[in-house]
Design an enzyme around this catalytic site. Structure first.
Site, mmCIF file in Angstrom:
data_model
loop_
_atom_site.group_PDB
_atom_site.id
_atom_site.type_symbol
_atom_site.label_atom_id
_atom_site.label_comp_id
_atom_site.label_asym_id
_atom_site.label_seq_id
_atom_site.Cartn_x
_atom_site.Cartn_y
_atom_site.Cartn_z
ATOM 1 N N SER A 239 0.757 -1.249 0.000
ATOM 2 C CA SER A 239 0.000 0.000 0.000
ATOM 3 C C SER A 239 0.788 1.299 0.000
ATOM 4 O O SER A 239 1.970 1.361 0.338
ATOM 5 C CB SER A 239 -0.987 0.042 1.156
ATOM 6 O OG SER A 239 -1.732 -1.147 1.232
ATOM 7 N N SER A 277 -1.984 -4.154 -2.796
ATOM 8 C CA SER A 277 -1.562 -2.798 -2.479
ATOM 9 C C SER A 277 -2.771 -1.877 -2.376
ATOM 10 O O SER A 277 -3.435 -1.579 -3.373
ATOM 11 C CB SER A 277 -0.601 -2.287 -3.563
ATOM 12 O OG SER A 277 -0.011 -1.068 -3.187
ATOM 13 N N ASP A 279 -3.992 1.481 -2.325
ATOM 14 C CA ASP A 279 -3.434 2.779 -2.710
ATOM 15 C C ASP A 279 -4.531 3.833 -2.684
ATOM 16 O O ASP A 279 -5.481 3.788 -3.475
ATOM 17 C CB ASP A 279 -2.816 2.683 -4.102
ATOM 18 C CG ASP A 279 -1.757 1.594 -4.184
ATOM 19 O OD1 ASP A 279 -0.984 1.467 -3.216
ATOM 20 O OD2 ASP A 279 -1.711 0.868 -5.192
#
Length: 349
Positions: A239, A277, A279
């Site tokens: 992330s 991830s 984001d």
């Protein structure tokens, strides 16, 4: 200068000090999110030199007060594999009602409760609050299951927030993070584009903790080529949190467009945008509420500014970080400057 700045970077240099300049727009005086007037940053670092490398970073808009309980804001989830407490209310109302606190994944909920304490103390007549807390997973270097973040850690970051140059690298919520195969952390940058003949300020702060191949000014620099064994055992995702602030008069819809471009900027440094991830970008404006929003056709300089500021903030998060050995003896190596400058046989700028 904030004393944490020197302590956290331990002599490490920001990207510009090494000749890495992103874009043509001028920066603010500090080249930091705190160049946006009234935006403060505070950190609390939890580092026992062994199994704990974590902390709290707080972005505090001083404009939030009893007289102005909310600022226009938006959230964009590039990939929603994460925990961003309070995001749905920002989506619904287009308003940020609290500072933005960043920490480790399993500490996000304790941090949200601590932020609620902070908000209630400042608005004793309030009946409902929307604390905003983001996170990245620092479990590669820190014993994340111990959940060491306490209410006092969060309150210290909030109450100690200042308008000076924020510490970068291995500090606060970036103490245990890694990105692109190297040790990363907190990074920040700013730009001052001219819109309709007047300068505005756009600032970004990042908590970098994501996978991919480091790319500097278009040049790929795989960790395995720069550090023996570099990036081999580090997680592919985990992330990135981006906070973008501006004093340009934008409405919530336009801030959503700004937040999207903040996420796009991750691609410039080689982000893989992998499955794991999470984001996220949060964008808000401190512009006086009586000012009308800029016409959409005038936003291009603001868009360029946020992409350049985020790209440089991400590079700063890597350039200022130091090699760290953490839980289970795992090590994340700092980006080696000599390889970047061409003083060895490796890739160079």
């Amino acid at each position: 200068m904030n004393p944490d700045f020197t302590a956290a970077t331990r002599g490490r240099a920001r990207a510009r000090a090494l000749g890495v300049v992103v874009g043509n727009l001028p920066t603010g005086p500090l080249n930091a999110i705190t160049d946006v007037e009234g935006v403060l940053v505070g950190h609390t670092t939890v580092d026992d030199g062994a199994d704990l490398h974590t902390g709290v970073t707080a972005v505090v808009p001083r404009h939030l007060s009893a007289g102005r309980p909310g600022l226009p804001a938006a959230v964009y989830a590039g990939n929603g594999y994460g925990k961003l407490v309070g995001s749905t209310q920002i989506d619904e109302l287009g308003v940020l009602e609290s500072p933005v606190v960043l920490t480790a994944t399993l500490s996000a909920f304790r941090a949200a409760d601590a932020l609620l304490t902070y908000l209630m103390d400042r608005r004793p007549d309030g009946l409902s609050f929307n604390p905003v807390v983001g996170e990245t997973n620092d479990g590669f270097l820190s014993d994340i299951r111990r959940r060491p973040i306490t209410e006092q850690h969060v309150l210290d970051a909030l109450e100690g927030a200042s308008s000076g140059p924020p510490a970068e690298g291995c500090v606060g919520a970036g103490t245990g993070t890694t990105a692109l195969g190297f040790k990363a952390g907190i990074g920040t940058s700013s730009r001052r584009p001219v819109v309709d003949g007047a300068p505005v300020t756009v600032g970004a702060l990042v908590q970098a903790n994501f996978g991919g191949v480091l790319t500097v000014r278009g040049v790929p620099m795989p960790a395995g080529d720069l550090v023996p064994g570099g990036g081999r055992d580090e997680p592919a995702g985990n992330s990135c949190m981006i906070v973008a602030a501006t004093d340009a008069p934008l409405d919530a819809r336009q801030l959503g467009r700004l937040a999207r471009r903040a996420i796009f900027a991750m691609g410039r440094v080689g982000a893989s945008y992998s499955h794991g991830s999470g984001d996220y970008a949060i964008a808000f404006t401190t512009a006086p509420p009586h000012l009308p929003p800029l016409p959409d056709g005038r936003l291009n300089p603001v868009f360029a500014a946020v992409m350049d500021a985020v790209e440089e903030a991400l590079l700063n998060s890597l350039f200022t970080a130091t090699t760290t050995t953490g839980v289970h003896g795992r090590t994340s190596h700092a980006l080696p400057y000599d390889r970047l400058s061409g003083n060895s046989t490796g890739p160079h700028l």
